[in-house]
Scaffold this motif. Structure first.
Motif, PDB file in Angstrom:
ATOM      1  N   LEU A   1      28.884  40.203  40.644  1.00  0.00           N
ATOM      2  CA  LEU A   1      29.858  39.809  41.664  1.00  0.00           C
ATOM      3  C   LEU A   1      30.333  38.367  41.464  1.00  0.00           C
ATOM      4  N   THR A   2      29.383  37.431  41.400  1.00  0.00           N
ATOM      5  CA  THR A   2      29.716  36.006  41.380  1.00  0.00           C
ATOM      6  C   THR A   2      30.414  35.597  40.084  1.00  0.00           C
ATOM      7  N   GLU A   3      31.426  34.738  40.226  1.00  0.00           N
ATOM      8  CA  GLU A   3      32.155  34.179  39.095  1.00  0.00           C
ATOM      9  C   GLU A   3      32.224  32.667  39.234  1.00  0.00           C
ATOM     10  N   PRO A   4      32.593  31.964  38.179  1.00  0.00           N
ATOM     11  CA  PRO A   4      32.682  30.503  38.268  1.00  0.00           C
ATOM     12  C   PRO A   4      33.559  30.007  39.418  1.00  0.00           C
ATOM     13  N   GLU A   5      34.625  30.757  39.766  1.00  0.00           N
ATOM     14  CA  GLU A   5      35.509  30.340  40.852  1.00  0.00           C
ATOM     15  C   GLU A   5      35.492  31.326  42.022  1.00  0.00           C
ATOM     16  N   ALA A   6      34.487  32.185  42.048  1.00  0.00           N
ATOM     17  CA  ALA A   6      34.406  33.178  43.134  1.00  0.00           C
ATOM     18  C   ALA A   6      32.943  33.386  43.497  1.00  0.00           C
ATOM     19  N   GLY A   7      32.421  32.460  44.323  1.00  0.00           N
ATOM     20  CA  GLY A   7      31.056  32.567  44.802  1.00  0.00           C
ATOM     21  C   GLY A   7      31.073  33.032  46.244  1.00  0.00           C
ATOM     22  N   SER A   8      31.077  32.069  47.174  1.00  0.00           N
ATOM     23  CA  SER A   8      31.203  32.426  48.592  1.00  0.00           C
ATOM     24  C   SER A   8      32.521  33.148  48.848  1.00  0.00           C
ATOM     25  N   ASP A   9      33.550  32.764  48.109  1.00  0.00           N
ATOM     26  CA  ASP A   9      34.854  33.435  48.202  1.00  0.00           C
ATOM     27  C   ASP A   9      34.898  34.566  47.178  1.00  0.00           C
ATOM     28  N   ALA A  10      34.120  35.616  47.438  1.00  0.00           N
ATOM     29  CA  ALA A  10      34.041  36.725  46.478  1.00  0.00           C
ATOM     30  C   ALA A  10      35.381  37.441  46.332  1.00  0.00           C
ATOM     31  N   GLY A  11      36.248  37.291  47.342  1.00  0.00           N
ATOM     32  CA  GLY A  11      37.565  37.900  47.256  1.00  0.00           C
ATOM     33  C   GLY A  11      38.451  37.233  46.226  1.00  0.00           C
ATOM     34  N   GLY A  12      38.015  36.089  45.684  1.00  0.00           N
ATOM     35  CA  GLY A  12      38.784  35.381  44.672  1.00  0.00           C
ATOM     36  C   GLY A  12      38.461  35.832  43.264  1.00  0.00           C
ATOM     37  N   THR A  13      37.946  37.032  43.121  1.00  0.00           N
ATOM     38  CA  THR A  13      37.568  37.584  41.813  1.00  0.00           C
ATOM     39  C   THR A  13      38.718  37.498  40.806  1.00  0.00           C
ATOM     40  N   LYS A  14      38.413  37.001  39.606  1.00  0.00           N
ATOM     41  CA  LYS A  14      39.402  36.904  38.540  1.00  0.00           C
ATOM     42  C   LYS A  14      39.225  37.974  37.467  1.00  0.00           C
ATOM     43  N   THR A  15      38.041  38.542  37.337  1.00  0.00           N
ATOM     44  CA  THR A  15      37.807  39.602  36.353  1.00  0.00           C
ATOM     45  C   THR A  15      38.758  40.767  36.640  1.00  0.00           C
ATOM     46  N   THR A  16      39.336  41.320  35.599  1.00  0.00           N
ATOM     47  CA  THR A  16      40.312  42.399  35.772  1.00  0.00           C
ATOM     48  C   THR A  16      39.857  43.660  35.042  1.00  0.00           C
ATOM     49  N   ALA A  17      40.361  44.776  35.516  1.00  0.00           N
ATOM     50  CA  ALA A  17      40.144  46.056  34.838  1.00  0.00           C
ATOM     51  C   ALA A  17      41.427  46.869  34.965  1.00  0.00           C
ATOM     52  N   ARG A  18      41.939  47.342  33.834  1.00  0.00           N
ATOM     53  CA  ARG A  18      43.124  48.192  33.874  1.00  0.00           C
ATOM     54  C   ARG A  18      42.768  49.559  33.304  1.00  0.00           C
ATOM     55  N   LEU A  19      43.378  50.582  33.833  1.00  0.00           N
ATOM     56  CA  LEU A  19      43.108  51.934  33.369  1.00  0.00           C
ATOM     57  C   LEU A  19      44.052  52.278  32.225  1.00  0.00           C
ATOM     58  N   ASP A  20      43.473  52.546  31.060  1.00  0.00           N
ATOM     59  CA  ASP A  20      44.247  52.962  29.898  1.00  0.00           C
ATOM     60  C   ASP A  20      44.426  54.476  29.986  1.00  0.00           C
ATOM     61  N   ALA A  21      45.615  54.898  30.360  1.00  0.00           N
ATOM     62  CA  ALA A  21      45.860  56.324  30.572  1.00  0.00           C
ATOM     63  C   ALA A  21      45.709  57.132  29.290  1.00  0.00           C
TER      64      ALA A  21
END
Length: 389
Positions: free
Chosen positions: A125-145
């Motif tokens: 869950l935790t990222e360098p810029e998304a700790g207490s503000d977990a909604g600030g997640t920068k990791t992305t995932a796209r679906l390759d159809a």
């Protein structure tokens, strides 16, 4: 209200208490000082069924609940928090998301080995810029159809149990799209949870952190570079990952509160023993009122903390609202753990600063409890919101 444990839970408590003193205590100091993960101890915990405590027998669990888990965590943390957090993270963060939100196939695939401790899971869950503000997640995932696969890019930090030899998966949160915000302020990210098996190409686990405490537990930074996993590895509904993990964190705060209570009680145990043995000016220091009052206050804090986490756990077990009570327990127990650790070190004097004494380890381990799984400031925010503010 009768706060005494039923016979089966008291039996669990005494069993884990004996294990902590007979197996963990003699060995953990060496693991801790050498920054080594205690595989031997973890294997024995697995054989005891501790990793399966709150899960149904059909998935290899013990058929217990969060109260049972909390009791085990408290007894382990009375002796060592590295071992306790390995269990807490393995159950609350590694396996529980699969149990709550996984498909039947996902449960059958992963839970049996997680419940026996043969495998550990982690929670990304935790990222360098998304700790207490977990909604600030920068990791992305796209679906390759074209391939029906998620392609994940990003990083996570401070992830427990993520790089051991027995780690089997990390469930990561990632932005999988955007939608219009309900307040017309623009768009908001859709955060989903995706299972990433260990060893997946592009999934890199960094070397262990050099930490102040929890030195016999595994904590790593993770990176994902075009990591591909099947679309079926989505955990729960797409776009519901953030809400799912808020539920996981609510439950996890009860477990952390139990762990913190154990550390606080361990400080009492060690300080009481030392106060009876250590002599100064010709008498045991425990005969001095200043030491007696410190120990009385320490015992009062640990006792009150125990009541708080057990109340939250009872509400969870009975299907009642528990968010506020979990935050109250986590906030109070973590802060009194720090206080008791400080006082235990003071009672031990110069010896309290020496790593050969357990209270030195407890002092180093206590501070993270005010930070992990929601800082004290976040707990106060949650409590205020639940009060209607």
């Amino acid at each position: 209200m009768d706060h005494r444990l039923p016979s089966e839970l008291e039996e669990l408590r005494t069993t884990v208490e004996a294990f902590a003193h007979d197996v963990v205590a003699p060995k953990i100091g060496e693991y801790y000082e050498n920054h080594q993960f205690p595989y031997e101890i973890v294997r024995e915990m697995g054989r005891m069924g501790l990793f399966g405590l709150p899960f149904p027998e059909e998935y290899g669990g013990m058929g217990g609940d969060y109260l049972a888990l909390g009791i085990a965590l408290e007894e382990l943390a009375r002796v060592d928090s590295s071992v306790a957090i390995t269990l807490e993270a393995g159950v609350s963060l590694g396996a529980m998301p699969l149990y709550h939100f996984g498909t039947e196939e996902q449960k059958q695939t992963w839970l049996p080995k997680l419940c026996t401790g043969e495998m550990l899971g982690a929670f990304g869950l935790t990222e360098p810029e998304a700790g207490s503000d977990a909604g600030g997640t920068k990791t992305t995932a796209r679906l390759d159809a074209a391939t029906d696969e998620w392609v994940i890019n990003g990083s996570k930090c401070f992830i427990t149990n993520s790089g051991t030899d027995i780690t089997g998966l990390v469930t990561v949160t990632a932005v999988t799209g955007h939608k219009a915000a309900s307040d017309s302020s623009g768009v908001r990210p859709l955060i989903s949870a995706i299972i990433v098996p260990s060893g997946t190409p592009g999934f890199t686990v960094a070397a262990p952190y050099s930490k102040v405490g929890w030195n016999a537990s595994d904590t790593r930074e993770l990176s994902f570079t075009d990591v591909r996993v099947p679309a079926a590895n989505l955990l729960g509904e797409e776009g519901r990952g953030y809400a799912q993990f808020l539920r996981i964190l609510d439950e996890g705060r009860i477990a952390i509160a139990a762990l913190a209570t154990g550390l606080a009680q361990g400080c009492v145990d060690e300080s009481l023993r030392y106060a009876k043995e250590r002599k100064s000016f010709g008498k045991p220091i425990g005969e001095n009122q200043a030491i007696q009052f410190k120990l009385a206050d320490m015992e009062m804090r640990a006792h009150t903390s125990r009541l708080a986490w057990r109340d939250a756990a009872s509400r969870l077990v009975h299907g009642e609202r528990f968010k506020k009570e979990a935050a109250l327990a986590k906030l109070y127990s973590s802060e009194i753990a720090v206080t008791n650790a400080r006082e235990a070190t003071q009672i031990h004097g110069g010896y309290g600063f020496m790593n050969e004494y357990p209270v030195a380890r407890m002092w180093r381990d206590s501070k993270i409890l005010e930070i992990g799984e929601g800082t004290s400031e976040v707990q106060r925010m949650l409590i205020a919101r639940e009060m209607g503010l």
